[in-house]
Structures are given as structure tokens and as C-alpha cells.
Design an enzyme around this catalytic site. Structure first.
Site, PDB file in Angstrom:
ATOM      1  N   GLY A 278       0.824  -1.199   0.000  1.00  0.00           N
ATOM      2  CA  GLY A 278       0.000   0.000   0.000  1.00  0.00           C
ATOM      3  C   GLY A 278       0.860   1.251   0.000  1.00  0.00           C
ATOM      4  O   GLY A 278       2.056   1.210   0.310  1.00  0.00           O
ATOM      5  N   CYS A 279       0.259   2.370  -0.351  1.00  0.00           N
ATOM      6  CA  CYS A 279       1.011   3.622  -0.459  1.00  0.00           C
ATOM      7  C   CYS A 279       1.508   4.087   0.916  1.00  0.00           C
ATOM      8  O   CYS A 279       2.683   4.385   1.096  1.00  0.00           O
ATOM      9  CB  CYS A 279       0.170   4.689  -1.137  1.00  0.00           C
ATOM     10  SG  CYS A 279      -1.507   4.894  -0.477  1.00  0.00           S
TER      11      CYS A 279
END
Lengths: 349, 349, 349, 349
Positions: C152-153
Site C-alpha cells: 500500500g502507499c
């Protein structure tokens, strides 16, 4: 002893409605007694607008003319186009004063409305009855009126910038070209991809070129000012800001005028009108310089090389372009000082 | 009959000064009789701030205590740090009430000022005399005072979010970590590369980590609230917006409290104080929800998994963080209702 | 002679998908042969994304594993969560290499996924099979893998900033607090009021405090690095920018380390890895300094007063936080230099 | 085997210079061997531009033609106006190919330069020698040239939008009105109050109306295309974005043309030229749709009611309006494909 007028706002959950709430909270002679919304009736208004926490704790009323009449003396209609045409007759029949912020009662010819709005127009009777509330131009008609149609945001900035020059014959009205730009709040709170932050931010885009529904409204007033039928070129563009309109206008001059000639002409025309400020020679207004206020600021750039003048006019689209001008119209309808409750200083920076 | 107090503003060409002008224009019992600037004395204030066109047509006065006394009863000092320390004694000696918006009289220990501001501190006599104007915490001292030191923007948001929990012992004050973010207007109007639009826009940056001069101000009040010496971790970051501060605060809880426990605690603590709004369970404030207003909004997120609470507090740095809080302090100094002239609705959107 | 790999992108109409198209257009050994979208199959991709005019003239394919296999060797899944779990088995069965950019295969325990995503998890077999593609930490596993789950970012920025210190024992992992901020593109292209320009612009807001679905992903890696179960405090906040994440992290130090100690530790840990840049003492990265690029930049602020360190880590959420990292993983899966096609200079200003 | 050309960049610390560094880093046949700055010579370029950390580790060279010649084959001059006029003769004398991005060699008449730039013009010999590098119009002259004057940002967007219609006689060139808007990076990195974030953000302002130094450059090319002296109305306005120019152009049509007529005309005119994209009927380009790329996108809105056409043209001012176009010119000067190193996909969103 001051009269206090009770006001209802239909469309309270839109940006125009919520701006009316903000501005009227400081008005010494108006009390907002009903916030109305068909879509959210029964809910607390602060639920969708947390900035109103502890300021307005009431629930949204449904759109019911008799209920509104039981609570209010005047009603602001701040809905999308197509709704006010249906509501106005029954509200007026109840004896309410009505100020319509939508486009439904601005165009005097039903066919024009159909052409540009692609919707069913209001009855001619109500189009005739509605006073066009650009009060710096049509102020005498607004005084004492019961039913006012509030001008559009783009037409307000544009027409305040053009009417004096057209009336005085300084410019050729057939040559007018209008390049207008607006912040995103002008499009309302409805969600769509075109208003997604990531699509607008760090972007600048044109839309509805030569097709915007404010074109006939502008032409109607220019035609009235020129005394002959005027068609015009009008562009709309989206600025990545929330509030503010700039209308940049171009026209061929009919003689060798200077900036000072225009400045004098406009200062004379708007003498005694608080909300139009004519900028001094060599400066032009920026949108932020009127943000949050009811001012319209105007500047000029005469170009001897081309024989044209460039006119720059700015407003806050939610104030002078909507809620503020509507309150100014209410003030005039009630016979009050037009600046009552509206002497805000622009929010800068 | 209402008293009208005449006010002078030193530093009128800064963002804090010009915000005082905006807010005081709507105050029913204050008239701004002198706008003062050492750098631009003699020029019309509207020259540098065209949004004041036709609103303030006066020229900027020079910084001269006797002149100020001849025109005003109270004086706001809205200058960069290092100046108020020099001006306050002569202004007070003239019998003026003084509200200092700069950092010069906030820290009670001269050594702390020297350490964090790297400048010559004010005389101890004036540090002792100045009342720290965080009125929701120290309101009783502000009432009737002649000399008030207005809190910093970051400390205002942070301390209003922490003091009730520290005083009640809900959190361990030694565990507090503060992650604060501010809009760019907090840095003032001075030009430098760090505030160039193209460097800030579409950017987010940290600065002065563990080095910001507001750290000792926060620790001074936390120490007072906790009854023991507190040091804290404090970060500052620049948001690409003009106005607004969010302080996100973390602390270990001393027991198994819920969001509702915090909400009750804070509502009790701030009972009767208009400008602090405690949000309901499950919601947190956004900076725009207080923009242009004097509110401080606070929300909570208790985390049972970690035994910590996250507290979110927002203000408009130029209003509650500067000019608005200064006027609130003036109201208290004069014995008036603290909300006089400050009941603005936030500007939304 | 260079191998050219044919790639398909499922979810090509989302921001992650369209960023893959942008980046892969410059990759010397990858050709995008199929852009896939369930919602818009049959339409030209440039219709919804005019910036691709004349660049990609193809129509969107439907989601059909056999069709994809007939056109491609590898497939990127850039869909919202809940979809990749259903698609991955059939794509892998077709013999395609799969890189999943969604959250569906990141958490190794199905119960964690259900708790945080409130959706049906993927089968355990595929959770076991998927390699977690934080290649600077787990690079050896990525090399040669057929199925990679792209991080995920938020976890990417956060974990690159924490893992070396946790592994080296410089900080107490139980004390970690993470204050993360993201630009709006991280939320995707779906429209809702929360992402309306006028609601985000000139605003800063917190959301999902202690509730974000990236929390278990961060804890899974921290637990692995610490060798014991770690829970952590994690806040998410929306910056009014399109691209960029900053993760500001706080932790108690286990000894008296300096900034230089941290800098050395991290430079050693990331030696030979192109995309992590450790900033020099006294400076911290800003989001714009990595914008458009695959870099993660990290800086430190040790505070001797509190015994804590503040770590600042920034990425472009669509590049290192999504499409760029996915391509980096593809490079490793193929046995290529991990920087192939990714040596972009950040777009500044 | 490919030739590799060595390039120096004078003015590397400005936005145009640093954009050349970004773009040339991906050019397969150019190596930047010297970054030059008179103001910061001796300092590492990454000090002022941390986004270049580990990408360019070299120190800035001083402005010394012999030194530059020892390191480079071609030189880009990306300085403010007034400097290139002094540097070009000695650089050319050294045998370097020169591409001047400043305004110093664009106007063929020295008097025009003096009038609009208020500075000492270049020698007539060098004005005659410099090829005006609007390659889609003057491409044949650019091929093989040694000295190219790169067009201004506003003229590039404007002229690519006007020249085909003027040459074909579709519009009356005397009727042209140009309303142009630019992001703030166009003004460079110099600091002043007008570019302070808090003054630009959430603002839109007009400047230099009828006075911008790009006016004579536009008129020079329009005059050439029309075959008679053309003067024009040209407005410049500042958009609160970093990158992007939109030029909205108005002209009276000479016949009853349709959008499709204009689209065909322009597609024919630009056939084979990669970087101009003509949009399909009914759509207009937005600045973000070319951001970070070398494209110029153009759309049309014919208005039968007024007999006028509105033409919308957008570019990224730092790419097609500066560094990208300069590299395109280098490609042509070298006899390469004009798209070499420039086939970037726009960065969207």
C-alpha cells in the site's frame, strides 16, 4: 425600533443557501427562521455542514409553502434551475416576498429559456412580474418589489463591467467579447467527475464555450442598454479556486478614450452605490481582493494601438454573484439601506 | 449608551494587522483610529492592500507612542518578534492598554526566550506584568488586565486540545507528541524562496522539527497544568493553504477512557466558553470548518488497542490564532462579553 | 537482443492503472498490449483520459483471463479491494505472472483482512503464495516470483522509514506513532462529496483515525522486523494536493543516538538500492521533491531533550506508492535491473 | 552507433534550466556535462534543488565560454532577458551550437526589443542569424541551424493556435483577441510579493494587460503569416497553478466555417508533427492534459450566431513553452527525429 423580518431559505444545503445562512447571521434586521431542503428534510443542517455546529441546531424543513408562510415573511429560493418556476406561484400566493436566486425568472422570453436551459419555462405572468435584481442598473424597479429574480454570477460581474460603457456609447456593443473564469463553487455541491479534486487541482479548463445559459441573460441586458439587439461571444473557464469570478471583456472603442475617461464614466455611473469600486489607473482587481465580500471591483486597460479597451471585473460568485446580492435586493425591497448587514471587509489573504 | 474604544494597530501591513482591521470593522464598540507601520509610514494602507480600497482611506502612521496615545486608547502590536519588547514599556507608560500579538511577552523566563528566539528578551518586569491571553484557560487573569500577551497560533490550537486532559489526569503528559500543520499565512507576508507559490503549491513540507520557538510556550502551559516539568515533541509542517492550523496530538491514556469520556470532560471544561466546540463521537474537525472564524474545534479518537488517544484541534491561524483571539482578549480586558464583534460564521466553502 | 514482455493492466481507468500506462510507455522492455476495464469495456481509453489522445488509441478490453493470456505475459491488477482476490487464481492458472496493486493479498491472516477491509478474504493458498513486494526489505523473495502483492502507499512510505531502525534496535517499536498525510489521488477516481474540489481545496482534514486498513499491513512488517507482536498508532490526513504522501513518524530511542547515527544506519541498510535517498543532516524531504518519480526520501530529527527521534519519509503515492513500485517488482521478477524504465527525475517545480 | 552530444546549461538554477536537466536525463543522445550559474557557481546544484539529490552531484560552473567549450558541444541559455544578448557572440565564436531560451533574439527589429523589454537589444547581426525556433511553423529553417532562438511560452501556445487559420484566410487577423493565462512557474524562481503563496493561492489576477513583452513576438509571426502588419490585443493572467498555459483566442471568421473545417485545416497543417494534437469536435483541452509533456493541444468552438471562432490552445509552459521545445529544436539542429527523448506521456492526474 427596528423591524425584524423572518426569512426562509429553500435549498439550504447548497452552497448558495449555506452562504445566505452565513451572511444573514450578521444581518441586524433579518432572522432566518426556516432552513428548507427537499432532499434532506428532517435532518439537522449541521450534519452536512459541520461548520454550523452550535450555530444552527435546527432541522431542515420540507418544501411546503403553507409551512414556510407560517414561519417566514420572505423566502429565498436557492435551488438548481427548473424548481423555482414551479414553487414561486404558490409562495407568492401565500403573500410571501420571494427572491429567486436560480435562473428561472431572469429571461423575459420563454423561448430563450427553453433554448438555453432545455427545460420548461416559468409562466409568462411570473416572468413579467419578476424584477431583474441587478440593482446597480435596475435599482428603482427593485425598491418595493415583492418578487425579484437575482442575476446569475457571470452576468453580474460582466454586466457591471459593460453597462456604463454601452450606455454612454464609448464602445461598440457588437464588438464585445467576454472571457469569463469562475471558481468551482459556482457549479454547486453536486458531485461529478468534473469537480473531483484531482481533476481540477493544478488544472485550468474551458467548458460550454458559446453554449452557457448565462449568454441570453447577458444579451438581454446589453440589448436593453444598447437599444438594439446584441449578440455576444462568451467563454467560461474553471479556475482551481473555490470562490471568485473574473470577467475579462474586450470591445472596440468608438473614439480615442483614455483609462481616465472610463474611470470617470464608471465612477459617475455608480455614484452612491456602495458595492462597485472602480480601481485607479494602471491597476486591475484580483478575485481575492473581493473574496467573502459583496464588492464588484472594475479596472480598465485602454490600448491606443488597437483601438480596443480591456475591462476586468471581479466578484465573489457566492456573495455578489448570489447570496450577497440577494440580501442587497431584500434590503431594497424592504426600503432599507442596501448595505445593511453587508459591509464585510474582503477576507484577505 | 455603548462605550466606543479607539484602537491603534502597530504592524498594520502584516497579515495579522490587516486581519485586525477586517475583524474590527465589524466590532460594535471599537473604532480603529490609527494604522501604524514603521516600514510604510505615510503611504495609504490601501496601496499595499487593494482589498481595502474605499474601506480604509487613511495613511499609515509612524511608530510614535505619543502620537498613538493622542489617537487611541488601546494598541495592538502585530509585529515580528523582537519589536514589541522595545515598544511595550513606552506604550504602557503612556497609559495605553496593550495587546501584544508577537512572541515577546509569552515566555516567563528570559533565558527560554533567548534560547528559542535567539534575540534579546523583554525586561523581566514586563514579562511578569503581561497576562498570557489564552482566555479559555487563564480567563480570570485577562479580565480587567492592561497588558496581555496573545498566545501563538500553534500553542492556541495545541493547548486548547490538551489542557483539559492533562488537568484531569486522563493522559500522561510526558507521553505527549504533537504533529502540527499550518497554512502559509502563518509565516507572514515577508518574501522568501520558501514561500514562493511554485515551491509550496502541490507540496507538503516539514520544517523546524523539534526547533520551533512555540515549543517552550506549549511546555510552559503544560507544565503549569501538569504541576511538573513537561518537555514535549513538536513538529511543524506547511500545508499548501493560506489559512488554517491542525494540531494532531497523541498521548498515552492513564486508564480505559472512551471518546465519550473525553467529550464530556472537554464540554464541561469549556462550558460557557463560546469559541471552543467539541465535536461529536466519531467525527473530527477540518481546518476549513473554522476558516475566517474565531472557533477552535476539537475531536477525539481513543484507541483501545494501543491505550492511546489521538486529539485533533483546528483553528484559523489568523483569527483564533492571532487577531480574533486578540479581540477576544480586548473584550475581556474591557469587561465586555467575550464574543462581541466575533460571532462570525465560518466561511464555507 | 532484449526480451520484450507483454503486459495487461486490469483497472486501466483508475489512477493507478493510468499511471502504469504513463510509466510503462517509457519502459524499454515492456509493451502494454491490453488495457482492461470491467466498467468501460469497448470504449477508447482516451475518451475518459484525453491526455492519452494519440498515445493510446486502443479500446478497453473486458476482464477475461483467457483473452488476457492471449495478449499478455504479465498482468497488473489495479482495482479496488475485493476484486483481485477473485481474479488472481484464474490469471495464475493461465500461466500469467501477476502483480496485484490492491490490498487483497497483503495480509497473511485472513481474519485480519476481514476485520479491517470488511470483505471476504482471498484463499489462504494465494495469501501464502503472494510475495509482499516491498523490495527494499523483501527483495530476495521478489526476485523470480510469479505472484507479487504490491504494498500500500502509506505502508511503503512508513515502512521504508521505520524498518532499519526497528531491525537495528535503535528505537522501541512499541512506542512508534505514525502521522501520515496523503494527496487526494490516493483515494482513487470515484466521485463522492468528500473529494469535491470545493470541499478539499484550502482545507486539511483527518479521516479514519486508528481505523485505516493499512494499519495491519504496517504492523505485520513491524512485527516481522521486531521479532515480536507490534501494535501501532496510525493517523491519516488529506492534503489538498493531487500527489504525494508524507509519513511523519515518532519513536522513543533506546540510546543516545544522533542524526548522523541514523543517517549511517539507513545508508548502510539501503546500500545498492536506487530508490531510497537518505537526506543529509538537518534537512527533511518535501513531497514535491519526489513527485512523479519512484524515489522515497527520508530525513531525521533526533531530539536529545525528549529522547525521541522524528523520521520523515515521502513518496509519490501513484509512483513508489503504486505503479512505480509495481514496475520495480516486475523488473525483479524478470531478473532485470530494478531501475529499468524508472530512472525518472522528479518533476520540480 | 549513436552520436552523443555534450550539452551545457547556462541558468541551471532557474526553472527553465532545471527542467532541461530533468528532460535531458532521459534523452538517449544528449549528456549534460556542465550546469552553469553565475549566481551560485561552485555550489552543488542539488543544494538549491534537493529533488536532484544523488541524480546530479556536480558543482555549478561559472559562466566562462572557454570552459563551456571545453566541456560541451551545444549550450542552452536559460537566463532572464538581457543576458543572452551579451553571451551569445562569444559562445558562437567558440564554435558551440546555441539555443537561447530567453527573449533576447526573438524580435528581428532592435527598436521593438527596446520598446517592450526596456533593455539594450542584441546586435543586428545576431538577430539576423538567430532562427526563430517555432519548429511546427519554421521547421525547415531550424534543421541544421547553429543558433536558434526558442519562442516564448505565451507565443508558442498562441501562435500554434492561430497560424494555420491566418495562413488559410479562415479568420480576419485584424480581429484577433488573445486572452492568455499562465501558471506561476512562468515567472521564474525569483522571489517577490506578487509570487508569495498567500497572495496567489485561491486568487486569479490580471497583469501587464496590453503591455506584455510577448506581444511583439506574436505580432511578428502573425504579420508574417498574414502578409500584412498585424497588431493584436493580448491579455495575461495568473492561474494559481505551477505549470500550464491556456491561450483562449477569438477572431471573426471570413466565411461560414464549422468546427470540422477548422479541425481538418489544422490536422492537415500539422500532419507529421508529433507534438500538436487537434481535439475532436465539441471538446477543448485542459492544461493538465499536457502537463509535464511536450504537447500542444488545440480545440475549436465556432459560433454561427456571432460569426466568430474561439480557439483554445494549451501547453506546459516549462516543456513545450521552454525546455521541451528547446530540446525539440536541438533534435532538428542535429538532424535527428524531433521527438527524440521527448515522447513523455502527460502526468495525469
Amino acid at each position: 425600533m427596528n423591524t425584524v423580518v423572518k426569512a426562509a431559505i429553500i435549498g439550504s444545503t447548497g452552497y448558495g443557501g449555506v452562504e445566505l445562512i452565513r451572511l444573514l447571521a450578521g444581518h441586524p434586521q433579518v432572522e432566518v427562521t426556516s432552513v428548507v431542503s427537499s432532499s434532506s428534510a428532517g435532518a439537522p443542517i449541521a450534519e452536512g455542514y459541520p461548520h454550523l455546529t452550535e450555530i444552527r441546531t435546527d432541522l431542515l424543513d420540507d418544501v411546503d409553502p403553507a409551512l414556510i408562510k407560517s414561519k417566514a415573511d420572505v423566502v429565498f429560493i436557492a435551488t438548481p434551475s427548473g424548481i423555482a418556476a414551479k414553487l414561486a406561484p404558490s409562495l407568492l400566493a401565500e403573500g410571501l416576498k420571494v427572491i429567486d436566486l436560480s435562473g428561472d425568472h431572469r429571461l423575459k422570453e420563454r423561448g430563450e429559456y427553453e433554448t438555453w436551459y432545455k427545460k420548461q419555462p416559468a409562466d409568462q405572468e411570473y416572468l413579467d412580474k419578476a424584477v431583474f435584481g441587478l440593482s446597480e442598473v435596475y435599482g428603482e424597479s427593485v425598491r418595493g418589489a415583492d418578487f425579484v429574480s437575482n442575476p446569475g454570477c457571470y452576468p453580474t460581474a460582466t454586466l457591471l463591467g459593460l453597462v456604463p460603457a454601452v450606455k454612454a456609447g464609448f464602445i461598440d456593443p457588437a464588438s464585445i467579447i467576454i472571457d469569463a473564469k469562475s471558481g468551482v463553487s459556482g457549479a454547486g455541491r453536486g458531485v461529478n467527475l468534473g469537480h473531483h479534486f484531482a481533476e481540477i487541482n493544478e488544472n485550468f479548463k474551458a467548458y460550454k464555450l458559446n453554449q452557457h445559459q448565462h449568454i441570453p441573460e447577458i444579451e438581454q441586458v446589453l440589448t436593453d442598454a444598447a437599444g438594439r439587439k446584441i449578440v455576444t461571444t462568451f467563454s467560461t473557464q474553471l479556475i482551481p479556486i473555490t470562490r471568485g469570478i473574473m470577467s475579462t471583456m474586450y470591445a472596440g472603442m468608438t473614439g480615442t478614450y483614455t483609462n481616465e475617461d472610463f474611470i470617470s464614466l464608471y465612477r459617475n455611473y455608480y455614484e452612491g452605490r456602495h458595492f462597485v469600486r472602480i480601481r485607479q489607473d494602471g491597476t486591475w482587481p484580483a478575485t481575492k481582493e473581493v473574496s467573502g465580500s459583496n464588492y464588484c471591483d472594475i479596472g480598465f486597460a485602454v490600448d491606443a494601438r488597437t483601438g480596443r479597451v480591456t475591462i476586468v471585473s471581479v466578484i465573489d460568485n457566492l456573495v455578489k454573484g448570489a447570496a450577497g446580492q440577494a440580501i442587497q435586493n431584500l434590503n431594497l425591497m424592504m426600503g432599507w439601506d442596501e448595505t445593511l448587514g453587508l459591509r464585510f471587509v474582503p477576507v484577505y489573504p
